[in-house]
Design a protein around this motif. Structure first.
Motif, PDB file in Angstrom:
ATOM      1  N   HIS A 196       0.820  -1.208   0.000  1.00 35.63           N
ATOM      2  CA  HIS A 196       0.000   0.000   0.000  1.00 35.63           C
ATOM      3  C   HIS A 196       0.860   1.267   0.000  1.00 35.63           C
ATOM      4  CE1 HIS A 196      -3.841  -2.098   0.747  1.00 35.63           C
ATOM      5  NE2 HIS A 196      -3.145  -2.896   1.538  1.00 35.63           N
ATOM      6  N   CYS A 197       2.113   1.173  -0.438  1.00 36.75           N
ATOM      7  CA  CYS A 197       2.993   2.342  -0.439  1.00 36.75           C
ATOM      8  C   CYS A 197       2.636   3.327  -1.562  1.00 36.75           C
ATOM      9  CB  CYS A 197       4.454   1.926  -0.582  1.00 36.75           C
ATOM     10  SG  CYS A 197       5.161   1.181   0.905  1.00 36.75           S
ATOM     11  N   GLY A 198       2.166   2.805  -2.672  1.00 41.12           N
ATOM     12  CA  GLY A 198       1.834   3.669  -3.793  1.00 41.12           C
ATOM     13  C   GLY A 198       3.034   4.460  -4.273  1.00 41.12           C
ATOM     14  N   SER A 199       2.833   5.727  -4.568  1.00 38.15           N
ATOM     15  CA  SER A 199       3.919   6.576  -5.081  1.00 38.15           C
ATOM     16  C   SER A 199       4.696   7.268  -3.967  1.00 38.15           C
ATOM     17  CB  SER A 199       3.352   7.638  -6.027  1.00 38.15           C
ATOM     18  OG  SER A 199       2.424   8.473  -5.333  1.00 38.15           O
ATOM     19  N   CYS A 200       4.294   7.067  -2.724  1.00 40.34           N
ATOM     20  CA  CYS A 200       4.955   7.717  -1.586  1.00 40.34           C
ATOM     21  C   CYS A 200       6.420   7.276  -1.483  1.00 40.34           C
ATOM     22  CB  CYS A 200       4.228   7.356  -0.287  1.00 40.34           C
ATOM     23  SG  CYS A 200       4.988   8.058   1.196  1.00 40.34           S
ATOM     24  N   ARG A 201       7.296   8.228  -1.195  1.00 37.53           N
ATOM     25  CA  ARG A 201       8.706   7.923  -0.967  1.00 37.53           C
ATOM     26  C   ARG A 201       9.231   8.709   0.243  1.00 37.53           C
ATOM     27  NH1 ARG A 201      12.439   7.960  -4.735  1.00 37.53           N
ATOM     28  NH2 ARG A 201      13.933   9.015  -3.388  1.00 37.53           N
ATOM     29  N   ALA A 202       8.337   8.992   1.182  1.00 41.05           N
ATOM     30  CA  ALA A 202       8.725   9.770   2.360  1.00 41.05           C
ATOM     31  C   ALA A 202       9.861   9.117   3.130  1.00 41.05           C
ATOM     32  CB  ALA A 202       7.524   9.976   3.278  1.00 41.05           C
ATOM     33  N   CYS A 203       9.800   7.787   3.290  1.00 42.08           N
ATOM     34  CA  CYS A 203      10.840   7.081   4.052  1.00 42.08           C
ATOM     35  C   CYS A 203      12.193   7.170   3.364  1.00 42.08           C
ATOM     36  CB  CYS A 203      10.439   5.626   4.276  1.00 42.08           C
ATOM     37  SG  CYS A 203      10.173   4.658   2.775  1.00 42.08           S
TER      38      CYS A 203
END
Length: 383
Positions: A196-203
């Motif tokens: 469920h990470c999708g396009s997120c790259r915060a980490c």
């Protein structure tokens, strides 16, 4: 195959109820053969040398690749999660230490009692219930054996391995421990969780040392958790400033995950943070000798790295603090019996001292130093 003494559905319901009563927040089942790609991924990680000095990973790779490699009789793996989420108080925030350079940042998981001590006994109690009601044989594991807990947790449906390679849950966010019970019983699998990470790259963007070569890949040699906990000897100079005041582990990639908005505070009393480990003062930590270190961190996972490695980390934080009030304590460690502590003290002293102070101390200490690493540190530092 061992016959079940109780119907699977009834057995699992009783097991889940008992697990909840013992403080577990999630129970899922995976088949023993549910992580066929894990071995190949581990091999790639090891072949690239990304495990650093953790030689035990290479030594146990064959047994780690699949549950059946560790125990040929296993048929099902019960994966359990226990939440250790911090509360909402500002001083308990995982990254609060970054705004207070005079304190040390300790990873949330290590601010309370050692989770191994808490979880293993409860897993044994659950394993006894499983055997008495279901039959078969069991083995329990809590991060102390060659078990691929995160891939198994994903296969069981507790969460998914995010782009930072850690397990993420839609209910618990990033803050939970894993335990495993291997059994010879064939239990119905719960089903895997999807990504469920999708396009997120915060980490990925939050990592201070760029430890992620690509999404879903980690180079431990650049990871602050590895450097401050697993890595022996001096920490490479290229990472010291980026470490900041993180003295045991690093939570940056976990703390920024958007899924933590669903996380709750730990309900297990023994996993509530100790007040003296929220924002411990560097000045106090620099004064710890071996006996004081052991006493202060009794029952804590921090105790296992030992006083010398811990003081190495605290000295890096002191050097990064810019606080000249720490100068005298740092100076005292220039004569520490441990060469890694001494060499790190040289670096920290060089960061805090004036040119005149540094040269005066070097004139006193350097000529009598007989360790090559420490001598190199004296020569490398420019105040």
């Amino acid at each position: 195959m061992r016959a079940l003494h109780t119907k699977p559905e009834k057995l699992l319901k009783a097991f889940q109820e008992k697990a909840a009563a013992l403080g577990f927040d999630g129970v899922r089942v995976a088949a023993a053969d549910s992580i066929p790609q894990a071995g190949a991924r581990l091999k790639e990680f090891l072949d690239k040398g990304r495990h650093g000095t953790m030689g035990w990973m290479a030594e146990t790779a064959e047994r780690r690749a699949a549950p059946s490699s560790l125990w040929p009789d296993v048929r099902s793996v019960i994966m359990l999660a226990m939440n250790y989420g911090p509360d909402d108080a500002p001083e308990h925030h995982p990254l609060a230490h970054l705004d207070d350079p005079g304190s040390g940042g300790i990873s949330v998981y290590a601010r309370h009692r050692d989770y191994h001590d808490i979880i293993k006994g409860r897993l044994k109690e659950l394993a006894s219930l499983l055997v008495s009601r279901g039959g078969g044989d069991v083995k329990v594991f809590v991060d102390t054996a060659p078990v691929m807990e995160k891939p198994l947790g994903e296969a069981a449906g507790l969460g998914w391995q995010g782009k930072h390679t850690n397990l993420v849950s839609r209910e618990l966010g990033s803050w939970f421990f894993l335990g495993a019970i291997f059994t010879t019983l064939e239990l119905p699998p719960s089903g895997a969780e999807r990504d469920h990470c999708g396009s997120c790259r915060a980490c990925l963007d939050a990592c201070p040392t760029d430890a992620f070569p690509a999404p879903y890949q980690l180079d431990a040699r650049r990871c602050i958790s590895y450097l401050t906990i697993e890595h022996p000897g001096p920490i490479p100079a290229e990472f010291r400033e980026a470490i900041g005041n993180r003295i045991y582990g690093c939570d940056d990639c976990l703390a920024v995950c958007p899924w933590n908005k669903f996380a709750e505070t730990a309900r297990e009393a023994k996993l509530i943070a100790r007040k003296d480990l929220d924002l411990p003062r560097l000045l106090d930590l620099l004064q710890l000798d071996d006996a004081a270190f052991r006493k202060f961190f009794s029952g804590s996972p921090i105790k296992r790295i030992g006083r010398n490695r811990f003081l190495r980390n605290v000295l890096i934080a002191a050097g990064n603090s810019g606080d000249t009030a720490l100068l005298d304590e740092v100076r005292g460690h220039l004569a520490d019996p441990d060469e890694t502590v001494r060499s790190t003290a040289v670096w920290a002293f060089g960061k805090l001292a004036s040119e005149a102070q540094f040269q005066a101390e070097k004139a006193k200490v350097f000529p009598g130093e007989n360790n090559e690493q420490v001598r190199c540190e004296w020569l490398a530092v420019t105040s």
